[in-house]
Design a protein around this motif. Sequence first.
Motif: not given
Lengths: 103, 888
Positions: A33, A37, A41, A44-48, A50-51, A53-54, A57-58
């Motif tokens: 995690i 970042v 950074p 990770v901050s971009s739209g892709g 973020a996806t 990253f999720f 996480w899953a």
Amino acid sequence: MPERPLFLERASFRRRRLGDAARILPVLAALVILAPVWWVPALVSSGGGATAFFVLWALLIMAIRVLHRALLRAEAATMRAQAEAMHDDDGPAARDKDGTHAV
Amino acid sequence: MPFEALVAGCLAYVALMFAVAFAADRAAARGHVRWLDHPLVYTLSLSVYCSAWTFYGAVGYATRSGLEFATIYLGPTIVCAGAWWGLRRLVRVARMHHVTSIADLISARFGKSNPLAALITLIALIAATPYIALQLQSVRLSFEVFATDSPQGNPLQGIGLWVAAGLALFTILFGTRNLAADERHHGVVTAIALEAVVKLLAFLALGVFVVWGLADGPVDMMRRISAASRDAEFSEGWLLKPDRWTALIVVSAAALVTLPRMFQVMVVEAADEERLHVAGWAFPAYLFAMSLFVLPIAVMGRHLLPADANPDLFVLTLPIAADRDFLAFLVFLGGFSAATSMVVVSAIALSTMISNHWIVPGWLALRRRAAGNDRPDEDTRDVRGFVLNARRIAIVAVVGAGWVYHEASGGAAALAAMGLVAFTGMAQVLPAMLGGLLWRGANRRGAYAGVGTGFALWMIMIFLPSVGVGVMPGLPADIDPLAFSIFVSLAVNTLAFVGCSLFGFPDPVERLQGLSFVSSVEPIRHSRMRQSDDRAEPLLAMSRRVWGADAALRFFQAEAVAQGKSGYLPDLTPRFLTRLERKLSGTIGAATAHAMIDRVAGGAALTVSDLLQVADEAQRAKEETQRLESATTELARTATQLREVNEKLTALSVQKDAFLGQISHELRTPMTSVRAFSEILMTPDLSEAERRKFAEIIHDEAARLTRLLDDLLDLSVLESGRARMSYGVVNLHDLIVRALSSASATCPERQFTIDRDIPTEHLAVITDGDRLLQVLINVISNARKYCDADRPVLSIHVRRSAGAGAHIDIIDNGSGIDGARQSLIFEKFSRLNDPARAGGAGLGLAICREIMLALGGDISYLPGQGGAAFRIRLPVKPPLNSGASSGE
């Protein structure tokens, strides 16, 4: 008081190693995690990012679930092995009973 | 949606919550806890983590800072990844000590110190008040959203007060039903679990509506998010800052275990640590589901709503703008659930802390002063009612403080900022808590220093600036003030904690508690009670005041029974005192319980030497166990030996019976003949020839009888070891020659070829010549009798043994003795062939064996020599105590 056993039976050995995995998992989770970042950074901050990253996480949650189920199974297996050893004779039972306390 | 309908729906929902809580409490009281105890209910109750801050604030946070909102949920995910060994252990230790709150946990660990618990209660209260205000604010804001299209003037007058009053009522009704604070609040937990479902469903429904209803499916949604993240104006604050990212994850991870409400649902309400097996993954999954649609809602809100819309309320304004009344109502209920569940659990947790660590100790101290400090047990007033009332007052105070703060602040601050203030405040407790659970060297001074400095730094750098009093000192532009404050406060806190722990020497109570917490073993209470006087009665009186008469009597009686006593007054054993204190601390906190028992029971302060004595006792117990175990093994060994001896004795007894039977039989046969022929002799008309013939028969039978009796006597003398041996030097050659000539009298009609090696026979041994001769004659006679070869050959070989002594092998060329019977031939009365042919009683070889044993040698059958073969082994010289040893 019986001495701590040098070697464990298969069930206890497996449970012990899964226990090690359970100790490593939070460290691994923190790394997974935090590292992206610190490293990239902007990405990770971009739209892709973020996806992605999720998804990560899953996967992490699934890993926790898989590990917990494996640990529960291993614990049950150890209990069974112990119960069987108790029925068998006193020798192996004493060995395994104490095995749960050894690290 | 008309405002009245909204209010009506909201009231219906509140009524449902009251009903659910009531039903769950009723079910629990009747013992129907099966579904109340389900791990899923526990997991859902953990979702009290997601307060209105999450429900409304996450979208606002994401609008302002992009992915950073996820830190609040990633921290708990990391903690849950370590649930198996971390949280489980926390729950186990806390349950073991009947811990009632986070403050109680830390105070119990550090020597049951009440001032420490009071300090932590202060931090928790200061941190929680704005947080509770935030919940009230979110409820008010959500009502306002609906009220904008209401025709009436201002229906919201005092809505915050009504909500606060309702929540306080709910909390008092269902949160103070039972006195023991460590007991579970089934009603509250079930209602919260239901609210968690409503929260999740509402948020997911909104997310689905946003992605598939407003946007064009997930692909379109992702395209929109990517576009938004590239839009410089929109994604102004979206670039993640690694320091903030890390600091927020640390703080949110800490919040999961230190926030009073989280500690309440996770630790105090947990029946056992097994619950965490499911919650370990299910709770992160819940958080994941709650955050999945946050970014889509944020992006769509910015797209579709006017620029001045409050991003904290996007979740409500989006469905209203799209004219989805039912969805908007569902979302409103979700937000209402989030806010109310947080306030209720916080109020329960904080009121327990306030009453246990502020009000009750203060009241006791005041009364003690008033009573003059000399007769502590004379006061019989009920503590029980006082504690419950203290808790109720504390609930009203906590919720009231939130309402006052809300009214005073006017609710201007962004929701997220207020939540973070509470998180960072409680995170200051983390170093002391972790250190206390993992490090036996941690001590109270360290805990005071760490929590104290952390509290001070938090007040100066985070709390006071957030309420507009004072400002953070200027920092370089590229350093984030929040991340900086978090790192500095936590680092100084940890350093102070570790540093002061290193330089202190904890008192004995603290060391006992440290051992119990770190090794998660049963705590020991060891205080030097005055053994002579009976102090159990005052203790019973005190417990009655706390629990009520029935409960106290039940507990004391059970303890007395456990000690094997009748009546209600158990002995003041350390075990009993430990249990009493722990049960009391479940009601009034560890520090107060400890103080009360010490006061009433008159225990003297614990000293280091007492501590060493405890360690000594443990060591002694261990040694005792070891001793017992070795004694057990010894006993088992003896039992085995005894069993063997017994078997032997049984076998001997059987053998003796058989022997007696045999002897009777052997004696009876000749006696019958003698009697019969004597009777015939008595008849007068017998010829001389007949008379002589019968007399001969009688004579022969009498001779046989005599031989038998001689043999038996001989055997008995040999077996008992009383045989006298006359030793002398004997040449084996002479003996063999004499034996052969004597034996030739047996079956004189048979011609044997004798195979001998004369030179080797000239061997001198010290032994009893006559006895050895008897053996030789017996063996050779047997060969003459039983060798069934056509041309019988008898070989006699004498050889000096390798070690010492000599052996004589006597071998014939007959068919020998088959294997199964070889072991029998040396037994008494064993005759292999039919008795008539043998003509003896079957004692010959038995006597031989006894003689050889008496001479210190032996006789054995040699298998595989092509016939019957015997080996007679002789020692160099006879045994010294030949008389005694021969029979053994």
